[in-house]
Design an enzyme around this catalytic site. Structure first.
Site, PDB file in Angstrom:
ATOM      1  N   ASP A 150       1.182 -42.308   2.305  1.00 46.59           N
ATOM      2  CA  ASP A 150      -0.182 -42.800   2.482  1.00 46.59           C
ATOM      3  C   ASP A 150      -0.976 -42.707   1.183  1.00 46.59           C
ATOM      4  OD1 ASP A 150       0.502 -43.220   5.100  1.00 46.59           O
ATOM      5  OD2 ASP A 150      -0.385 -41.375   5.839  1.00 46.59           O
ATOM      6  N   ASP A 199       1.915 -51.863  14.480  1.00 48.99           N
ATOM      7  CA  ASP A 199       1.672 -50.420  14.480  1.00 48.99           C
ATOM      8  C   ASP A 199       1.357 -49.936  15.903  1.00 48.99           C
ATOM      9  OD1 ASP A 199       1.049 -47.770  13.552  1.00 48.99           O
ATOM     10  OD2 ASP A 199       0.473 -48.618  11.621  1.00 48.99           O
ATOM     11  N   ARG A 259       9.434 -42.624   7.102  1.00 45.47           N
ATOM     12  CA  ARG A 259       8.487 -41.914   6.256  1.00 45.47           C
ATOM     13  C   ARG A 259       9.070 -40.633   5.668  1.00 45.47           C
ATOM     14  NH1 ARG A 259       2.351 -40.173   8.025  1.00 45.47           N
ATOM     15  NH2 ARG A 259       3.273 -38.139   8.510  1.00 45.47           N
ATOM     16  N   GLU A 270       8.443 -36.255   9.531  1.00 45.86           N
ATOM     17  CA  GLU A 270       8.749 -35.057   8.724  1.00 45.86           C
ATOM     18  C   GLU A 270       9.387 -33.923   9.544  1.00 45.86           C
ATOM     19  OE1 GLU A 270       6.038 -37.680   6.984  1.00 45.86           O
ATOM     20  OE2 GLU A 270       5.603 -36.450   8.726  1.00 45.86           O
ATOM     21  N   GLU A 276       5.534 -34.500  11.371  1.00 48.44           N
ATOM     22  CA  GLU A 276       4.214 -34.223  10.818  1.00 48.44           C
ATOM     23  C   GLU A 276       3.721 -32.831  11.196  1.00 48.44           C
ATOM     24  OE1 GLU A 276      -0.096 -36.058  11.579  1.00 48.44           O
ATOM     25  OE2 GLU A 276       1.199 -37.310  10.346  1.00 48.44           O
ATOM     26  N   ASP A 320       7.782 -43.395  12.066  1.00 49.65           N
ATOM     27  CA  ASP A 320       6.634 -42.766  11.427  1.00 49.65           C
ATOM     28  C   ASP A 320       6.499 -41.307  11.862  1.00 49.65           C
ATOM     29  OD1 ASP A 320       4.538 -42.757   9.686  1.00 49.65           O
ATOM     30  OD2 ASP A 320       3.123 -43.772  11.016  1.00 49.65           O
ATOM     31  N   HIS A 361       0.305 -53.147   3.014  1.00 52.57           N
ATOM     32  CA  HIS A 361      -0.009 -52.394   4.233  1.00 52.57           C
ATOM     33  C   HIS A 361      -1.187 -51.480   3.948  1.00 52.57           C
ATOM     34  CE1 HIS A 361       0.620 -50.364   8.059  1.00 52.57           C
ATOM     35  NE2 HIS A 361       0.608 -49.199   7.431  1.00 52.57           N
TER      36      HIS A 361
END
Length: 845
Positions: A514, A333, A497, A449, A451, A446, A574
């Site tokens: 998540d 990560d 994601r 979107e 985010e 990651d 995870h």
């Protein structure tokens, strides 16, 4: 990863301002006082006001379509053009099962935000019959019936009504809508990943990809909002428009569906199927099929948020080997590019203080059979080492003046890569290319979107709100196409994601976000995967064990989640690091149970990999709702307590603590064998299954073949030179067939390149015998001269056989083995290019 988002004032440009809530001056004046989450609360508190205002809004525009007047119809090349008073329809048959309808409003310029479709039109024979007030467009599959006055369009398949336009296209100053009529009894699926129950009817679904941190048993908005719905009448409608919008699935209980967007081209695809499997086959024909992932992707992952150093990563991997737990990949990560969570995103280079020699680390891992996966994000912080280069190369989204658009979110002050700009894609891909050359084997995208994606940000081809839902889709496309160009001999692994309809064709591996580390988090996981499998993204899976929150490890929850994980597409524990996700850090009992689950996952690898091949060739989901196999049982349309894992297994996850038994429906038409005890149940009813902590209920359908490895080893040593083949006999199943695919697990398009083997198996129940045949029907490339040693295991025989014949000759008793207690027969056979026929002669006395 944890959803970090600093709440923004609406003056920063939230998508909710763009037409959807500009309903009254009073509300508009109130908005700047609120954060994003305040407005969400405001909507809940004043829902009645919103409903009333929006209803008046709809009433004010609903009359527009009723004035639509038919003018003419003609065939232009392979399309049908219908002119009406406010524009024109263009209807394109793509094949007999898929029709594409586009409406071009008169006097209105349109942008194209279509990203889903990937099917080149086939030659479709159709006729247009004009009979007074009625026009019929007829093909071998879908037919369209149109009336001129009043103007209507209705779609039929096999002479049964699928769906019809009600008001059709409607336009306002800030919105465009497509409105349809449906029937009262229809159950509706789709809209992407949501936790709403299997039936999504009655909901108005926002189309705006956004993470939901710590969700449990309800989530209305998540990372994958697909503009698609599927009806229990076995048809689907895809609105190929990535703009911010809403998909209203009869929220007002007036038997209407409305798709609302801020822009783009008004268009939709009608997809029909002869059955559920055929419907998914047609939909994935339209939007693209998932290429085969590398075989190691189906193995066990070591992953957490996150490993802080090379030493910690190497020590964790070594612990798997010390404990004898198979491992195929490790995910690193955000700490690979910085010591802190904030301030470093966008560096996109190794933080050498913590990872002094990652090249050597990855080389060692490869020798151990362990692949390295790195996380990346599309945000380039102004404090990162690549900021100035990104500015100089003009690869970032901009403001209205063309300057890099910067804003604050949790990780720091940032810009966003303009994934739609060719120069930006090249700049970003070159970074991936350099790391792939270093030895990175896969990628985790990651926060895609994205985010935080302010409305005022401009991309090269449109605004943030116009393109938002396609960002992850285009990001995955960039990586996928980069591999094809620069690493043509390597299958990409692309964990994302967020995505869009059709993202599966770029090899996207989605996950359910998540999720809370709780029983409430485990509950909706089958629903999410089943829904997404129907929508083409068959690799939807969860962070095993749960990701968010939690104070201490719940050993029962962890055990049950990992047992469920055996039968989900990707096996990847995870979590946030304060509670370790890896089985090697659990107590001895929990670790032993986790190891047992992981070993079963590896033993099932031939079966799982074959499921992936079936998905690649037909779009068949890996996790399948029970109603696919029993479509006349309407009660199953909303049932997610059990599901099919491929064609053979029925799986019923345990989703509550302390249970001693569980009620499960076993579909009719076959027997079902308990995978662990061998007990046989008849289908067509609900059973009460006793539970134990060692496994979850799993049953095998009568007449099924299940290939398995004899030993549980990592995919590095995978081979079908020797394997077990289990057949679950059922005297009521007279004929069974199964094909087993195999390749090297690495070469892209191995099937198309002719480097594979295909072994066909069949079983035939006769009055006096059971005949099981096998033949290697196709073997090419490196598999052309190989032989397979098959350890045939036949379950559920009533008595010890009177004898065993192989190709007509009896075997001596020493060549086959019978276990009366288990009712198991074992016979070893060699499979090559010639058919091998095993006849099990029944004992009739």
């Amino acid at each position: 990863m944890l959803f970090f988002c600093k709440c923004r004032n609406f003056d920063d440009g939230s998508p909710e301002l763009n037409g959807f809530y500009k309903l009254t001056p009073e509300f508009r004046n109130f908005i700047p006082l609120l954060t994003f989450y305040d407005v969400m609360k405001f909507k809940n508190y004043f829902g009645i006001l919103f409903t009333a205002v929006f209803s008046l809004f709809i009433l004010s525009i609903s009359a527009q379509q009723t004035n639509r007047a038919f003018q003419s119809i003609k065939v232009v090349e392979d399309k049908i053009e219908i002119k009406v008073s406010d524009g024109r329809y263009e209807i394109a048959p793509l094949n007999d099962y898929i029709y594409h309808t586009t409406f071009y409003p008169q006097g209105k310029s349109l942008k194209n935000f279509s990203f889903a479709a990937d099917l080149k039109p086939q030659k479709v024979e159709f006729t247009v019959t004009d009979e007074g007030n009625n026009v019929t467009i007829r093909s071998k599959g879908i037919n369209i019936r149109m009336t001129k006055v009043p103007f209507t369009l209705a779609y039929y398949f096999n002479d049964k009504l699928l769906i019809s336009e009600k008001r059709g296209f409607i336009s306002t100053d800030s919105l465009q809508l497509l409105n349809f009529a449906i029937e009262p009894e229809e159950v509706l699926f789709g809209g992407g990943a949501r936790v709403l129950g299997m039936n999504r009817r009655g909901n108005r679904l926002m189309m705006y990809n956004r993470a939901h941190y710590g969700y449990e048993t309800r989530s209305e908005l998540m990372n994958y909002t697909l503009p698609l719905f599927i009806s229990s009448k076995q048809y689907a409608v895809l609105f190929d428009n990535a703009s911010l919008g809403y998909l209203d699935l009869d929220s007002k209980a007036n038997n209407e569906i409305t798709y609302e967007t801020i822009g783009g081209t008004p268009n939709y695809y009608i997809i029909a199927g002869a059955n559920w499997y055929d419907l998914v086959k047609q939909y994935t024909l339209l939007t693209g099929r998932q290429p085969l992932p590398p075989r190691w992707a189906f193995g066990n992952f070591s992953s957490r948020f996150g490993y802080h150093s090379q030493a910690e990563t190497e020590a964790t991997v070594k612990k798997f080997f010390k404990d004898g737990i198979p491992l195929d990949a490790v995910i690193i990560d955000i700490y690979w590019f910085g010591k802190e969570i904030t301030g470093t995103m966008g560096n996109l280079e190794w933080y050498r203080d913590s990872f002094p020699n990652p090249e050597r680390m990855m080389k060692r891992f490869k020798k151990m059979g362990v692949k390295t996966v790195l996380v990346t994000e599309p945000f380039i912080l102004t404090t990162s080492k690549r900021w100035q280069d990104a500015v100089d190369k003009q690869v970032l989204g901009t403001d209205s003046l063309g300057n890099p658009y910067t804003y604050d979110f949790y990780f720091g002050n940032t810009g966003l890569i303009d994934i739609y700009k060719p120069e930006a894609r090249e700049w970003f891909w070159n970074i991936y290319k350099d790391f792939t050359k270093q030895g990175v084997d896969g990628w985790w995208g990651d926060l895609g979107e994205p985010e935080v994606h302010p409305s005022a940000l401009q991309h090269v081809s449109g605004s943030a709100d116009e393109l938002h839902n396609s960002y992850g889709h285009e990001w995955a496309k960039m990586i996928y196409e980069g591999y094809r160009k620069d690493f043509p001999d390597q299958r990409p692994f692309i964990l994302m994601r967020s995505g869009y309809a059709g993202s599966q064709r770029y090899g996207m591996i989605p996950w359910t976000g998540d999720v809370n580390r709780s029983w409430g988090g485990l509950v909706p996981q089958p629903e999410l995967s089943l829904q997404m499998g129907m929508q083409g993204l068959a690799y939807m899976h969860s962070d095993l064990g749960g990701f968010a929150g939690g104070d201490t490890i719940d050993n029962e929850l962890y055990t049950r989640w990992l047992q469920y994980g055996v039968f989900q597409p990707i096996y990847r524990p995870h979590a946030q690091e304060h509670i370790p996700a890896e089985p090697v850090f659990q107590n001895a009992t929990t670790k032993a149970r986790a190891k047992k689950s992981i070993e079963l996952r590896y033993r099932l690898m031939p079966y799982i990999y074959n499921m992936a091949f079936e998905n690649k060739t037909s779009g068949k989901p890996l996790m399948i709702p029970l109603f696919f196999n029993e479509p006349d049982n309407l009660s199953l349309l909303t049932y997610d307590s059990a599901y099919m894992w491929g064609s053979a297994f029925l799986v019923s996850p345990v989703k509550s603590p302390g249970l001693k038994q569980q009620t499960i429906y076993l579909p009719k038409g076959t027997s079902w064998t308990d995978f662990y005890t061998g007990d046989v149940r008849q289908g067509g009813s609900r059973i009460t299954a006793p539970l134990n902590i060692e496994n979850i209920p799993v049953f095998v359908k009568g007449g099924s073949f299940v290939p398995m490895m004899h030993n549980a080893e990592s995919t590095k040593s995978y081979s079908l030179d020797v394997f077990d083949l289990h057949y679950y006999a059922d005297e009521n199943i007279k004929q069974s067939n199964y094909s087993l695919y195999n390749d090297d697990g690495e070469t892209p398009f191995a099937f198309e390149k002719g480097n594979f083997e295909l072994i066909d198996f069949s079983a035939e129940e006769r009055e006096n015998s059971l005949i099981i045949s096998t033949i290697k029907s196709k073997a090419a490339g490196s598999f052309a001269k190989t032989k397979n040693e098959v350890n045939l295991v036949v379950h559920n025989l009533k008595d010890k056989p009177a004898g065993i014949k192989v190709n007509g000759s009896y075997l001596s008793a020493s060549k086959w083995r019978w276990s009366g207690a288990e009712r198991l027969l074992r016979v070893d056979i060699i499979c090559s290019g010639s058919e091998v026929k095993v006849e099990i002669v029944k004992n009739l006395y």
